[in-house]
Design a protein around this motif. Structure first.
Motif, PDB file in Angstrom:
ATOM      1  N   ASP A  63       0.860  -1.153   0.096  1.00 54.02           N
ATOM      2  CA  ASP A  63      -0.103   0.124   0.003  1.00 54.02           C
ATOM      3  C   ASP A  63       0.809   1.348  -0.053  1.00 54.02           C
ATOM      4  O   ASP A  63       0.586   2.165  -0.645  1.00 54.02           O
ATOM      5  N   PHE A  64       2.064   1.149   0.736  1.00 56.10           N
ATOM      6  CA  PHE A  64       3.010   2.441   1.139  1.00 56.10           C
ATOM      7  C   PHE A  64       3.455   2.603  -0.512  1.00 56.10           C
ATOM      8  O   PHE A  64       3.524   3.849  -0.849  1.00 56.10           O
ATOM      9  N   TYR A  65       3.959   1.591  -1.018  1.00 56.34           N
ATOM     10  CA  TYR A  65       4.443   1.623  -2.563  1.00 56.34           C
ATOM     11  C   TYR A  65       3.439   2.302  -3.474  1.00 56.34           C
ATOM     12  O   TYR A  65       4.031   3.080  -4.297  1.00 56.34           O
ATOM     13  N   LYS A  66       2.440   1.748  -3.323  1.00 54.03           N
ATOM     14  CA  LYS A  66       1.286   2.040  -4.262  1.00 54.03           C
ATOM     15  C   LYS A  66       1.069   3.712  -4.379  1.00 54.03           C
ATOM     16  O   LYS A  66       0.873   4.223  -5.220  1.00 54.03           O
ATOM     17  N   ARG A  67       0.872   3.935  -2.892  1.00 52.09           N
ATOM     18  CA  ARG A  67       0.564   5.219  -2.608  1.00 52.09           C
ATOM     19  C   ARG A  67       1.589   6.223  -3.044  1.00 52.09           C
ATOM     20  O   ARG A  67       1.360   7.426  -3.665  1.00 52.09           O
ATOM     21  N   TYR A  68       2.773   5.868  -2.866  1.00 47.15           N
ATOM     22  CA  TYR A  68       3.902   7.197  -2.877  1.00 47.15           C
ATOM     23  C   TYR A  68       4.945   6.519  -4.119  1.00 47.15           C
ATOM     24  O   TYR A  68       6.005   7.252  -4.114  1.00 47.15           O
ATOM     25  N   LYS A  69       4.647   5.809  -4.793  1.00 47.03           N
ATOM     26  CA  LYS A  69       5.664   5.534  -5.975  1.00 47.03           C
ATOM     27  C   LYS A  69       5.732   6.630  -7.062  1.00 47.03           C
ATOM     28  O   LYS A  69       6.560   6.450  -7.767  1.00 47.03           O
ATOM     29  N   SER A  95      17.805  10.076   9.004  1.00 45.87           N
ATOM     30  CA  SER A  95      18.426   9.945  10.241  1.00 45.87           C
ATOM     31  C   SER A  95      17.659   8.830  10.702  1.00 45.87           C
ATOM     32  O   SER A  95      17.674   8.110  12.025  1.00 45.87           O
ATOM     33  N   ASN A  96      16.515   8.156   9.945  1.00 45.80           N
ATOM     34  CA  ASN A  96      15.570   7.104  10.552  1.00 45.80           C
ATOM     35  C   ASN A  96      14.968   7.331  11.789  1.00 45.80           C
ATOM     36  O   ASN A  96      14.575   6.488  12.473  1.00 45.80           O
ATOM     37  N   SER A  97      14.694   8.665  12.234  1.00 48.67           N
ATOM     38  CA  SER A  97      13.944   8.833  13.581  1.00 48.67           C
ATOM     39  C   SER A  97      12.590   8.803  13.254  1.00 48.67           C
ATOM     40  O   SER A  97      11.801   8.752  14.169  1.00 48.67           O
ATOM     41  N   GLU A  98      12.035   9.233  11.920  1.00 49.73           N
ATOM     42  CA  GLU A  98      10.664   9.343  11.824  1.00 49.73           C
ATOM     43  C   GLU A  98       9.997   8.080  11.296  1.00 49.73           C
ATOM     44  O   GLU A  98       8.783   7.968  11.184  1.00 49.73           O
ATOM     45  N   TRP A  99      10.822   7.127  11.307  1.00 51.62           N
ATOM     46  CA  TRP A  99      10.149   5.692  10.436  1.00 51.62           C
ATOM     47  C   TRP A  99      10.844   4.631  11.015  1.00 51.62           C
ATOM     48  O   TRP A  99      12.061   4.567  11.217  1.00 51.62           O
ATOM     49  N   GLN A 100      10.121   3.415  10.919  1.00 47.04           N
ATOM     50  CA  GLN A 100      10.885   2.129  11.106  1.00 47.04           C
ATOM     51  C   GLN A 100      10.046   1.310  10.168  1.00 47.04           C
ATOM     52  O   GLN A 100       8.642   1.507   9.650  1.00 47.04           O
ATOM     53  N   LEU A 101      10.682   0.209   9.795  1.00 50.53           N
ATOM     54  CA  LEU A 101      10.148  -1.062   8.951  1.00 50.53           C
ATOM     55  C   LEU A 101       9.934  -2.212   9.830  1.00 50.53           C
ATOM     56  O   LEU A 101      10.639  -2.684  10.725  1.00 50.53           O
ATOM     57  N   GLY A 102       8.630  -2.754   9.686  1.00 49.83           N
ATOM     58  CA  GLY A 102       8.266  -3.880  10.433  1.00 49.83           C
ATOM     59  C   GLY A 102       8.417  -5.044   9.491  1.00 49.83           C
ATOM     60  O   GLY A 102       9.104  -5.058   8.511  1.00 49.83           O
ATOM     61  N   LYS A 103       7.810  -6.346   9.779  1.00 52.76           N
ATOM     62  CA  LYS A 103       7.789  -7.596   9.032  1.00 52.76           C
ATOM     63  C   LYS A 103       6.967  -7.266   7.628  1.00 52.76           C
ATOM     64  O   LYS A 103       7.330  -7.674   6.709  1.00 52.76           O
ATOM     65  N   THR A 104       6.035  -6.625   7.890  1.00 56.47           N
ATOM     66  CA  THR A 104       4.861  -6.272   6.822  1.00 56.47           C
ATOM     67  C   THR A 104       4.678  -4.915   6.448  1.00 56.47           C
ATOM     68  O   THR A 104       3.801  -4.800   5.577  1.00 56.47           O
ATOM     69  N   LYS A 105       4.932  -4.137   7.677  1.00 53.61           N
ATOM     70  CA  LYS A 105       4.316  -2.877   7.499  1.00 53.61           C
ATOM     71  C   LYS A 105       5.425  -1.649   7.630  1.00 53.61           C
ATOM     72  O   LYS A 105       6.520  -2.110   8.056  1.00 53.61           O
ATOM     73  N   VAL A 106       5.198  -0.549   7.235  1.00 53.55           N
ATOM     74  CA  VAL A 106       6.122   0.798   7.337  1.00 53.55           C
ATOM     75  C   VAL A 106       5.382   1.390   8.668  1.00 53.55           C
ATOM     76  O   VAL A 106       4.236   1.772   8.463  1.00 53.55           O
ATOM     77  N   PHE A 107       6.108   1.905   9.324  1.00 51.40           N
ATOM     78  CA  PHE A 107       5.613   2.771  10.712  1.00 51.40           C
ATOM     79  C   PHE A 107       6.229   4.158  10.452  1.00 51.40           C
ATOM     80  O   PHE A 107       7.337   4.365  10.585  1.00 51.40           O
ATOM     81  N   LEU A 108       5.147   5.255  10.347  1.00 45.17           N
ATOM     82  CA  LEU A 108       5.713   6.481  10.112  1.00 45.17           C
ATOM     83  C   LEU A 108       5.320   7.302  11.607  1.00 45.17           C
ATOM     84  O   LEU A 108       3.954   6.998  11.834  1.00 45.17           O
TER      85      LEU A 108
END
Length: 197
Positions: A63-69, A95-108
């Motif tokens: 979903d993230f890729y589809k929205r922001y491609k 800086s990677n302070s505003e986001w993290q990647l999980g197993k299946t999701k992007v956290f922002l």
């Protein structure tokens, strides 16, 4: 209701809560104690606190890729979706302070998501303007060709009319000239015959 729907459409709500402004259900009257109690009992205040503290926005990679491609067009991207998401996020927050990647999701966090949304909106509006320019150009060229075709038809008919009128005028002059010449020749022959007789 239209104002409420416009507000909801302009934002990205995750859920909507209905709260009674007063116990009498009168319009434009807010009882602060009643509203605050409803917010406390529904858990809204804790939800807001948790969302502010952590990564409020959660999107699956696809979903993230589809929205922001749209924002990834000029990037050299890896093959997998997770790598593509990482490349885009590092571009906007190294800086990677505003986001993290999980197993299946992007956290922002909200701030990064708003930044991405604003940039996406700019890109989409720019693309829409380019498409609009091409469509308007196509329509203008089509209209121009139509007008040009009509102008050529009008010119053709007008020139044909002028040339026909000129031709008829010359034909009439030629007939008059022939008539005068034949008359002159006939009178000369007549005079010769008369003289011989």
């Amino acid at each position: 209701l239209h104002s409420l729907m416009a507000t909801l459409s302009s934002s990205n709500p995750f859920f909507v809560r209905c709260i009674k402004p007063n116990m009498q259900k009168m319009p434009d009257q807010f009882d602060q104690a009643v509203v605050l109690n409803q917010l406390r009992y529904s858990g809204m205040l804790e939800t807001v606190r948790i969302r502010k503290a952590g990564y409020a926005v959660r999107r699956p990679f696809q979903d993230f890729y589809k929205r922001y491609k749209v924002l990834m067009r000029n990037l050299a991207l890896p093959e997998d979706v997770r790598g593509k998401c990482t490349s885009l996020l590092q571009l906007y927050d190294a800086s990677n302070s505003e986001w993290q990647l999980g197993k299946t999701k992007v956290f922002l966090r909200e701030s990064l998501e708003q930044k991405l949304e604003k940039r996406r909106e700019e890109e989409v509006s720019h693309a829409a303007m380019v498409i609009r320019a091409y469509v308007l150009g196509f329509l203008a060229r089509k209209q121009y060709r139509k007008v040009l075709y009509c102008v050529v038809i009008i010119q053709k008919n007008y020139r044909a009319f002028l040339l026909r009128r000129r031709f008829l005028h010359l034909k009439k002059a030629a007939i008059v000239f022939q008539k005068q010449l034949r008359g002159q020749i006939a009178r000369r022959v007549y005079r010769q015959l008369l003289a011989e007789k």
